[in-house]
Design a protein around this motif. Sequence first.
Motif, PDB file in Angstrom:
ATOM      1  N   GLN A  78       0.830  -1.206   0.000  1.00  0.00           N
ATOM      2  CA  GLN A  78       0.000   0.000   0.000  1.00  0.00           C
ATOM      3  C   GLN A  78       0.865   1.257   0.000  1.00  0.00           C
ATOM      4  O   GLN A  78       0.545   2.241  -0.662  1.00  0.00           O
ATOM      5  N   THR A  79       1.969   1.193   0.734  1.00  0.00           N
ATOM      6  CA  THR A  79       2.879   2.338   0.767  1.00  0.00           C
ATOM      7  C   THR A  79       3.489   2.572  -0.606  1.00  0.00           C
ATOM      8  O   THR A  79       3.582   3.711  -1.074  1.00  0.00           O
ATOM      9  N   GLY A  80       3.911   1.486  -1.266  1.00  0.00           N
ATOM     10  CA  GLY A  80       4.473   1.613  -2.605  1.00  0.00           C
ATOM     11  C   GLY A  80       3.467   2.196  -3.583  1.00  0.00           C
ATOM     12  O   GLY A  80       3.795   3.060  -4.397  1.00  0.00           O
ATOM     13  N   ALA A  81       2.217   1.728  -3.499  1.00  0.00           N
ATOM     14  CA  ALA A  81       1.176   2.236  -4.401  1.00  0.00           C
ATOM     15  C   ALA A  81       0.897   3.710  -4.137  1.00  0.00           C
ATOM     16  O   ALA A  81       0.688   4.493  -5.072  1.00  0.00           O
ATOM     17  N   LEU A  82       0.898   4.101  -2.860  1.00  0.00           N
ATOM     18  CA  LEU A  82       0.677   5.499  -2.511  1.00  0.00           C
ATOM     19  C   LEU A  82       1.763   6.387  -3.106  1.00  0.00           C
ATOM     20  O   LEU A  82       1.478   7.426  -3.711  1.00  0.00           O
ATOM     21  N   LEU A  83       3.023   5.966  -2.968  1.00  0.00           N
ATOM     22  CA  LEU A  83       4.133   6.775  -3.461  1.00  0.00           C
ATOM     23  C   LEU A  83       4.109   6.874  -4.985  1.00  0.00           C
ATOM     24  O   LEU A  83       4.342   7.949  -5.552  1.00  0.00           O
ATOM     25  N   GLU A  84       3.819   5.777  -5.669  1.00  0.00           N
ATOM     26  CA  GLU A  84       3.765   5.812  -7.129  1.00  0.00           C
ATOM     27  C   GLU A  84       2.613   6.702  -7.595  1.00  0.00           C
ATOM     28  O   GLU A  84       2.738   7.422  -8.589  1.00  0.00           O
ATOM     29  N   ALA A  85       1.489   6.665  -6.869  1.00  0.00           N
ATOM     30  CA  ALA A  85       0.355   7.525  -7.225  1.00  0.00           C
ATOM     31  C   ALA A  85       0.719   8.996  -7.051  1.00  0.00           C
ATOM     32  O   ALA A  85       0.355   9.838  -7.880  1.00  0.00           O
ATOM     33  N   ILE A  86       1.438   9.312  -5.985  1.00  0.00           N
ATOM     34  CA  ILE A  86       1.863  10.695  -5.769  1.00  0.00           C
ATOM     35  C   ILE A  86       2.830  11.127  -6.866  1.00  0.00           C
ATOM     36  O   ILE A  86       2.773  12.256  -7.363  1.00  0.00           O
ATOM     37  N   MET A  87       3.728  10.216  -7.261  1.00  0.00           N
ATOM     38  CA  MET A  87       4.657  10.524  -8.350  1.00  0.00           C
ATOM     39  C   MET A  87       3.893  10.816  -9.635  1.00  0.00           C
ATOM     40  O   MET A  87       4.203  11.754 -10.375  1.00  0.00           O
ATOM     41  N   GLY A  88       2.871   9.994  -9.906  1.00  0.00           N
ATOM     42  CA  GLY A  88       2.069  10.203 -11.108  1.00  0.00           C
ATOM     43  C   GLY A  88       1.329  11.523 -11.059  1.00  0.00           C
ATOM     44  O   GLY A  88       1.255  12.247 -12.064  1.00  0.00           O
ATOM     45  N   PHE A  89       0.775  11.861  -9.904  1.00  0.00           N
ATOM     46  CA  PHE A  89       0.060  13.125  -9.756  1.00  0.00           C
ATOM     47  C   PHE A  89       1.012  14.297  -9.940  1.00  0.00           C
ATOM     48  O   PHE A  89       0.697  15.279 -10.617  1.00  0.00           O
ATOM     49  N   ALA A  90       2.213  14.205  -9.329  1.00  0.00           N
ATOM     50  CA  ALA A  90       3.199  15.286  -9.455  1.00  0.00           C
ATOM     51  C   ALA A  90       3.611  15.480 -10.912  1.00  0.00           C
ATOM     52  O   ALA A  90       3.713  16.608 -11.404  1.00  0.00           O
ATOM     53  N   ALA A  91       3.832  14.354 -11.609  1.00  0.00           N
ATOM     54  CA  ALA A  91       4.235  14.444 -13.013  1.00  0.00           C
ATOM     55  C   ALA A  91       3.132  15.074 -13.857  1.00  0.00           C
ATOM     56  O   ALA A  91       3.393  15.880 -14.756  1.00  0.00           O
ATOM     57  N   SER A  92       1.867  14.728 -13.552  1.00  0.00           N
ATOM     58  CA  SER A  92       0.749  15.257 -14.340  1.00  0.00           C
ATOM     59  C   SER A  92       0.562  16.756 -14.127  1.00  0.00           C
ATOM     60  O   SER A  92      -0.039  17.437 -14.956  1.00  0.00           O
ATOM     61  N   ARG A  93       1.088  17.276 -13.032  1.00  0.00           N
ATOM     62  CA  ARG A  93       1.002  18.714 -12.761  1.00  0.00           C
ATOM     63  C   ARG A  93       2.289  19.444 -13.127  1.00  0.00           C
ATOM     64  O   ARG A  93       2.449  20.621 -12.844  1.00  0.00           O
ATOM     65  N   GLY A  94       3.222  18.723 -13.737  1.00  0.00           N
ATOM     66  CA  GLY A  94       4.459  19.347 -14.186  1.00  0.00           C
ATOM     67  C   GLY A  94       5.525  19.497 -13.125  1.00  0.00           C
ATOM     68  O   GLY A  94       6.528  20.181 -13.334  1.00  0.00           O
ATOM     69  N   HIS A  95       5.334  18.844 -11.978  1.00  0.00           N
ATOM     70  CA  HIS A  95       6.321  18.938 -10.900  1.00  0.00           C
ATOM     71  C   HIS A  95       7.347  17.820 -11.073  1.00  0.00           C
ATOM     72  O   HIS A  95       7.201  16.726 -10.525  1.00  0.00           O
ATOM     73  N   ARG A  97      11.587  16.636 -11.309  1.00  0.00           N
ATOM     74  CA  ARG A  97      12.974  16.947 -10.998  1.00  0.00           C
ATOM     75  C   ARG A  97      13.805  16.476 -12.183  1.00  0.00           C
ATOM     76  O   ARG A  97      13.852  15.288 -12.487  1.00  0.00           O
ATOM     77  N   HIS A  98      14.447  17.379 -12.856  1.00  0.00           N
ATOM     78  CA  HIS A  98      15.188  17.041 -14.067  1.00  0.00           C
ATOM     79  C   HIS A  98      16.640  16.723 -13.719  1.00  0.00           C
ATOM     80  O   HIS A  98      17.368  17.563 -13.206  1.00  0.00           O
ATOM     81  N   ARG A  99      17.019  15.508 -14.006  1.00  0.00           N
ATOM     82  CA  ARG A  99      18.399  15.084 -13.810  1.00  0.00           C
ATOM     83  C   ARG A  99      18.897  14.498 -15.127  1.00  0.00           C
ATOM     84  O   ARG A  99      18.765  13.310 -15.379  1.00  0.00           O
ATOM     85  N   PRO A 100      19.417  15.354 -16.024  1.00  0.00           N
ATOM     86  CA  PRO A 100      19.819  14.849 -17.322  1.00  0.00           C
ATOM     87  C   PRO A 100      20.859  13.750 -17.212  1.00  0.00           C
ATOM     88  O   PRO A 100      21.702  13.784 -16.330  1.00  0.00           O
ATOM     89  N   GLY A 101      20.803  12.806 -18.117  1.00  0.00           N
ATOM     90  CA  GLY A 101      21.785  11.736 -18.108  1.00  0.00           C
ATOM     91  C   GLY A 101      21.213  10.485 -18.726  1.00  0.00           C
ATOM     92  O   GLY A 101      20.019  10.396 -18.995  1.00  0.00           O
ATOM     93  N   PRO A 102      22.046   9.478 -18.936  1.00  0.00           N
ATOM     94  CA  PRO A 102      21.606   8.260 -19.613  1.00  0.00           C
ATOM     95  C   PRO A 102      20.602   7.436 -18.830  1.00  0.00           C
ATOM     96  O   PRO A 102      19.932   6.584 -19.378  1.00  0.00           O
ATOM     97  N   LYS A 103      20.473   7.682 -17.500  1.00  0.00           N
ATOM     98  CA  LYS A 103      19.548   6.874 -16.716  1.00  0.00           C
ATOM     99  C   LYS A 103      18.089   7.195 -17.042  1.00  0.00           C
ATOM    100  O   LYS A 103      17.219   6.353 -16.927  1.00  0.00           O
ATOM    101  N   ASP A 104      17.799   8.429 -17.412  1.00  0.00           N
ATOM    102  CA  ASP A 104      16.415   8.847 -17.612  1.00  0.00           C
ATOM    103  C   ASP A 104      15.666   8.000 -18.643  1.00  0.00           C
ATOM    104  O   ASP A 104      14.576   7.514 -18.360  1.00  0.00           O
ATOM    105  N   PRO A 105      16.203   7.783 -19.857  1.00  0.00           N
ATOM    106  CA  PRO A 105      15.484   6.951 -20.829  1.00  0.00           C
ATOM    107  C   PRO A 105      15.266   5.529 -20.321  1.00  0.00           C
ATOM    108  O   PRO A 105      14.213   4.932 -20.573  1.00  0.00           O
ATOM    109  N   ALA A 106      16.248   4.979 -19.610  1.00  0.00           N
ATOM    110  CA  ALA A 106      16.117   3.613 -19.108  1.00  0.00           C
ATOM    111  C   ALA A 106      15.010   3.523 -18.072  1.00  0.00           C
ATOM    112  O   ALA A 106      14.228   2.566 -18.051  1.00  0.00           O
TER     113      ALA A 106
END
Length: 233
Positions: A78-95, A97-106
């Motif tokens: 449940q904790t994992g699902a909560l955190l992933e949902a918050i991440m999805g909500f943050a991304a949908s609002r444009g929030h 954290r940009h960390r350029p590098g080869p890890k992002d596409p992966a």
Amino acid sequence: MKEGPDIARIGTLIGDPARANMLTALMGGQALTATELAQAAGVTLQTTSSHLSKLEDGGLISQRKQGRHRYFALADTQTGALLEAIMGFAASRGHLRHRPGPKDPALRKARVCYDHLAGDYGVRMLDSLIASGAIRADGTELSLTPEGKRRLSEVGITLTAPTSSRRPLCKSCLDWSERRSHLAGVVGKALLAHFLGKGWARRSDDSRAVLFKPEGERMFLSLFPAGPTAPDA
């Protein structure tokens, strides 16, 4: 006096930048030491101990001792699902954290979300299972069909008999990068374990990325062909 769940406490626990970084590090599903979490958070070990105590008291993490070492992990699915949902909500609002590098596409292609597959491949897998009739989607509810059980059996995945666990067989989980649902629950966990156990893919040493080998990628894409986009669960 206000009554009801105290969402402010949970929000405060997750909202601290150092604690947010620790929780994100634990989203990989592995138990980590306080030293490893201090590195992830960019704070001292003493400060980390204070943060970990607060997270444990708040029911977001748990710890276990092995010899002289203590390991910390997310308290439950449940904790994992909560955190992933918050991440999805943050991304949908444009929030973001940009960390350029080869890890992002992966990470966007395939990554671990606590114990199941996320990213583009995670979404593709759920879409394909719904399109083939292996999983039935009814709004936000997912259920495994007889055809789904047959397909799982064909690839060598046998689901054990139901236990006292209240975890559902299939559960939709909002994907922060794709902003659509991927597959969590018992089936999602079993499928990721199958990919790793068969050697189709391996986990990155320094991120949550799941790295598919060429042959494993061919097998995955064959097993989960792209088709018409399934309605998001």
